[in-house]
Write a protein that holds these residues in place. Structure first.
Motif, mmCIF file in Angstrom:
data_model
loop_
_atom_site.group_PDB
_atom_site.id
_atom_site.type_symbol
_atom_site.label_atom_id
_atom_site.label_comp_id
_atom_site.label_asym_id
_atom_site.label_seq_id
_atom_site.Cartn_x
_atom_site.Cartn_y
_atom_site.Cartn_z
ATOM 1 N N THR A 47 -38.474 11.303 -13.464
ATOM 2 C CA THR A 47 -38.250 10.360 -14.562
ATOM 3 C C THR A 47 -39.475 10.262 -15.475
ATOM 4 O O THR A 47 -40.613 10.275 -15.002
ATOM 5 C CB THR A 47 -37.862 8.964 -14.033
ATOM 6 O OG1 THR A 47 -37.657 8.098 -15.157
ATOM 7 C CG2 THR A 47 -38.951 8.378 -13.149
ATOM 8 N N LYS A 48 -39.216 10.169 -16.754
ATOM 9 C CA LYS A 48 -40.290 9.949 -17.720
ATOM 10 C C LYS A 48 -40.273 8.518 -18.198
ATOM 11 O O LYS A 48 -41.285 7.937 -18.511
ATOM 12 C CB LYS A 48 -40.114 10.893 -18.913
ATOM 13 C CG LYS A 48 -40.428 12.333 -18.563
ATOM 14 C CD LYS A 48 -40.909 13.099 -19.802
ATOM 15 C CE LYS A 48 -41.315 14.517 -19.444
ATOM 16 N NZ LYS A 48 -40.124 15.353 -19.117
ATOM 17 N N GLY B 30 -31.984 3.360 -21.500
ATOM 18 C CA GLY B 30 -33.280 3.943 -21.182
ATOM 19 C C GLY B 30 -33.370 4.684 -19.866
ATOM 20 O O GLY B 30 -34.427 5.234 -19.550
ATOM 21 N N ALA B 31 -32.289 4.712 -19.085
ATOM 22 C CA ALA B 31 -32.356 5.451 -17.822
ATOM 23 C C ALA B 31 -32.345 6.947 -18.127
ATOM 24 O O ALA B 31 -31.544 7.403 -18.945
ATOM 25 C CB ALA B 31 -31.171 5.092 -16.930
ATOM 26 N N ASP B 32 -33.256 7.708 -17.503
ATOM 27 C CA ASP B 32 -33.191 9.157 -17.700
ATOM 28 C C ASP B 32 -32.845 9.895 -16.403
ATOM 29 O O ASP B 32 -32.861 11.124 -16.364
ATOM 30 C CB ASP B 32 -34.455 9.705 -18.360
ATOM 31 C CG ASP B 32 -35.705 9.489 -17.520
ATOM 32 O OD1 ASP B 32 -35.590 8.838 -16.475
ATOM 33 O OD2 ASP B 32 -36.782 9.971 -17.921
ATOM 34 N N VAL B 33 -32.532 9.132 -15.354
ATOM 35 C CA VAL B 33 -31.917 9.718 -14.156
ATOM 36 C C VAL B 33 -30.762 8.783 -13.799
ATOM 37 O O VAL B 33 -30.957 7.574 -13.732
ATOM 38 C CB VAL B 33 -32.878 9.741 -12.948
ATOM 39 C CG1 VAL B 33 -32.232 10.486 -11.787
ATOM 40 C CG2 VAL B 33 -34.194 10.369 -13.310
ATOM 41 N N GLY C 167 -32.234 15.724 -21.759
ATOM 42 C CA GLY C 167 -33.319 14.986 -21.119
ATOM 43 C C GLY C 167 -32.871 13.944 -20.126
ATOM 44 O O GLY C 167 -33.637 13.053 -19.777
ATOM 45 N N VAL C 168 -31.619 14.012 -19.688
ATOM 46 C CA VAL C 168 -31.152 13.063 -18.683
ATOM 47 C C VAL C 168 -30.762 13.840 -17.422
ATOM 48 O O VAL C 168 -30.060 14.848 -17.503
ATOM 49 C CB VAL C 168 -29.946 12.255 -19.195
ATOM 50 C CG1 VAL C 168 -29.448 11.308 -18.113
ATOM 51 C CG2 VAL C 168 -30.323 11.465 -20.433
ATOM 52 N N TRP C 169 -31.250 13.370 -16.269
ATOM 53 C CA TRP C 169 -30.962 14.034 -15.004
ATOM 54 C C TRP C 169 -29.942 13.245 -14.217
ATOM 55 O O TRP C 169 -29.741 12.059 -14.463
ATOM 56 C CB TRP C 169 -32.247 14.166 -14.169
ATOM 57 C CG TRP C 169 -33.396 14.765 -14.895
ATOM 58 C CD1 TRP C 169 -34.492 14.125 -15.347
ATOM 59 C CD2 TRP C 169 -33.558 16.134 -15.274
ATOM 60 N NE1 TRP C 169 -35.343 15.002 -15.975
ATOM 61 C CE2 TRP C 169 -34.780 16.248 -15.936
ATOM 62 C CE3 TRP C 169 -32.771 17.283 -15.103
ATOM 63 C CZ2 TRP C 169 -35.259 17.452 -16.443
ATOM 64 C CZ3 TRP C 169 -33.238 18.485 -15.599
ATOM 65 C CH2 TRP C 169 -34.478 18.558 -16.263
#
Lengths: 307, 363
Positions: B152-153, B213-216, B235-237
């Motif tokens: 996560t970034k 704002g969640a990127d996972v 950019g989302v896992w």
């Protein structure tokens, strides 16, 4: 902030679109005086056929066509039962839904959890780069644009064309229409088939755009919500749109509220879309005379040409 | 599905004839019949798919000694009782009922057929001839959390959850603890969809989490919609559940917490065949191979992969437990003291969030 708002609005459009298709189709059917409770069944058969054809052929648009045809085919079964054989519309519609759910599970056996890339959004050059309006209006998926067009076409057809007037007249009083020499049964057939095609499109939207996958019972009651929307919108296309997007919007907003950690029980929030849609639609159409005026007088009654 | 061929009918008639005269000799040659009741279609991924993989593994290991049959899409409740009873009265000696809602029907039928052995997944009622089994799903979640925490970034993960019950809460908490073990800044946002299965809603919830704002994103629901939602965003896992879901997110799927029932099914069948089976409440985890994580996406840095491997080894040899103290609850109060480990009883009743989970737990 603007991005969140755009996100909410986009998600609202997506969540509302299957309801728009199904409810507008049912509205046309009901305007002709026929009550088809089989929307959920037609929708799910549309979804599975669209997905299966898309998965086999690799062509998503063939899939969409298959959805439309499948929905129409289901509606034809309903039409034969209720229009040709004059059976009870409520019973036939319920049966159609139950049959559709079973049939779709059978057709979908080999397609459960097949992976498919859904229909991509269209980014209209130049226009889609405009801030706010760009992402919101000019880079949507093609079926969403199609739903806008269908709304405009149906509203125009019903209230601005002679054919639309005739359809409404048949819904009010099939006896009068037939005495003027109009083929009531044939026109009702067309309205029923159109409703089926639209329910099929709603299924296509779910299985090919919104969540590009097939799983049993994936419509999850959206057909019933569409049916309710038609009634609460008092058979007005504009209000159907308001209701569908309101339902979609509140669904999305309650998720946002949860995500932001607002202290309201999630079970209560899950209830909100239903509550809000009903309350708002009842408020905007609370005029009892207008309801009487808009509701097709012969709705749900079989018409016997011989009488 | 099985089709009845003439050969089979003849075979059945022949064995029937044999049993009538030389019952002992015939029954020794008969394969032992084992039934499986599934709650959904098998498909290609998910809860039932994993159970069916377990069934196939058992068949492979035990060969001719067993004959299995499954019935899929059996609704929980009255219909389940009929299916389970059918198995019992058709001469099946062992029946696996693989969903929580089969608990009461299983117990009910088991009373009527004391000579048949039943194994019920995820329930809490057992009997002399009914054992229960469940996996330590949280161990896989913890490892998946480590992967998510290293990738996560934005330091925000999104979790689409079905219902606030202990099993789901254990998963959320273990995932959060795993994330924060490598990334103390990380937080987890949870959205409850109040349904095990509604791909549309799961999709909507995932979209919302990503927008916030969640990127996972991960999920404790039954479809693959969340993984697909992540695949469509740059950019989302995503982290899958039940099965390796990388097929649905070829670029975005990092790993998945997966279940493996094969060795358990094999052991139970062997015990029953050997006559050593007794009713137990089995709670197996990574050590026994019931829980694992799917192969990591190649984008996961080697350093993170090594940490996952290390934690896995520690969980297996017992030197580390995902729920070992110190653990604070959501309000920062100490919930598990340093050095203490939550007991199985405490785990099975878990009804709180650990520190790092955002939002209030619905009661």
């Amino acid at each position: 902030m603007t991005e969140t708002v755009i996100g909410i609005l986009l998600a609202t459009l997506g969540a509302g679109t299957p309801l728009v298709f199904a409810a507008l189709g049912e509205l046309v059917t009901e305007k002709s005086g026929v009550l088809n409770l089989g929307v959920e069944g037609m929708m799910i058969v549309g979804a599975v056929c669209g997905f299966a054809v898309a998965a086999e052929s690799g062509n998503l648009w063939l899939g969409v066509m298959a959805s439309v045809l499948a929905g129409t085919g289901m509606a034809l079964v309903f039409g034969v039962l209720t229009l040709t054989f004059q059976s009870n519309q409520v019973a036939a519609g319920l049966a159609l839904t139950i049959f559709g759910i079973g049939l779709s599970a059978y057709i979908g056996l080999d397609y459960t959890s097949v992976a498919l890339t859904g229909i991509a959004n269209i980014h209209i050059p130049v226009l889609s780069d405009i801030p706010v309006a760009g992402p919101l209006l000019f880079s949507l998926d093609p079926l969403l644009y199609c739903s806008f067009l269908m709304f405009a076409a149906i509203a125009y057809f019903l209230y601005r064309t002679k054919a639309g007037l005739l359809l409404r007249a048949i819904g009010e009083s099939p006896e009068s229409a037939v005495s003027l020499g109009y083929p009531v049964i044939a026109i009702r057939y067309l309205a029923v088939l159109f409703g089926g095609a639209m329910a099929g499109l709603a299924g296509a939207y779910l299985a090919l755009v919104y969540t590009p996958l097939w799983v049993e019972a994936m419509t999850a009651g959206r057909g019933w919500i569409a049916l309710a929307l038609v009634v609460f919108a008092t058979w007005r296309p504009g209000r159907v749109m308001v209701g569908a997007y309101l339902f979609g919007g509140v669904t999305i907003i309650q998720f946002h509220v949860q995500g932001f950690g607002v202290d309201i029980p999630s079970q209560l929030l899950s209830m909100l879309p239903y509550l809000a849609t009903i309350v708002v639609l009842v408020l905007i159409s609370r005029d009892i005379n207008a309801i009487r005026l808009n509701a097709p007088a012969s709705l749900g009654k079989a018409y016997h040409p011989s009488v | 599905m099985k089709s009845i061929t003439i050969r089979k009918i003849l075979l059945a008639a022949a064995t029937g004839f044999m049993t009538a005269f030389t019952s002992l000799a015939a029954s020794a040659a008969d394969p032992f019949k084992i039934g499986f009741v599934y709650v959904s279609p098998i498909g290609d991924a998910g809860w039932t798919f994993q159970h069916d993989q377990g069934r196939l593994e058992m068949e492979g290991k035990l060969g001719d000694k067993v004959e299995t049959k499954y019935i899929e899409s059996v609704p929980e409740g009255g219909e389940a009782e009929r299916v389970i009873r059918q198995f019992a009265s058709d001469g099946y000696g062992l029946v696996f009922t693989t969903s929580f809602g089969y608990m009461n029907p299983t117990i009910k039928v088991a009373k009527r057929f004391p000579e048949v052995i039943f194994e019920h997944a995820t329930g809490y009622k057992s009997a002399k001839n009914v054992g229960t089994y469940v996996a330590r799903f949280y161990e896989g979640r913890y490892l998946a959390g480590i992967v998510a925490g290293s990738m996560t970034k934005s330091n925000v993960a999104g979790y689409v959850a079905a219902f606030p019950i202990p099993e789901v809460l254990r998963g959320i908490n273990a995932f959060t603890l795993g994330m924060r073990s490598v990334n103390p800044e990380a937080t987890v946002k949870v959205i409850w969809v109040n349904s095990w299965f509604d791909p549309g809603r799961e999709r909507e919830a995932a979209d919302v989490l990503i927008a916030q704002g969640a990127d996972v994103v991960t999920h404790h629901t039954d479809s693959t919609a969340v993984v697909q939602a992540a695949e469509e965003k740059d950019g989302v896992w995503s982290v899958g559940y039940h099965s390796d879901m990388s097929k649905y997110g070829p670029t975005s799927h990092l790993t998945a917490a997966t279940h493996h029932w094969g060795s358990f099914y094999t052991k139970i069948a062997q015990d029953v065949l050997a006559g050593t089976w007794k009713s137990e409440n089995i709670w197996w985890g990574m050590k026994e191979g019931m829980i694992d994580i799917a192969p990591l996406n190649s984008v996961v840095p080697a350093e993170a992969a090594a940490r996952v491997e290390e934690a896995k080894k520690q969980i297996i040899d017992g030197s580390m437990h995902p729920f070992q103290g110190p653990i604070n609850d959501q309000d920062g109060k100490e919930a598990v003291a340093a050095g203490a480990v939550m007991t199985d009883d405490e785990l099975s009743k878990m009804e709180w969030y650990v520190e790092g989970v955002e939002g209030k737990l619905p009661k």
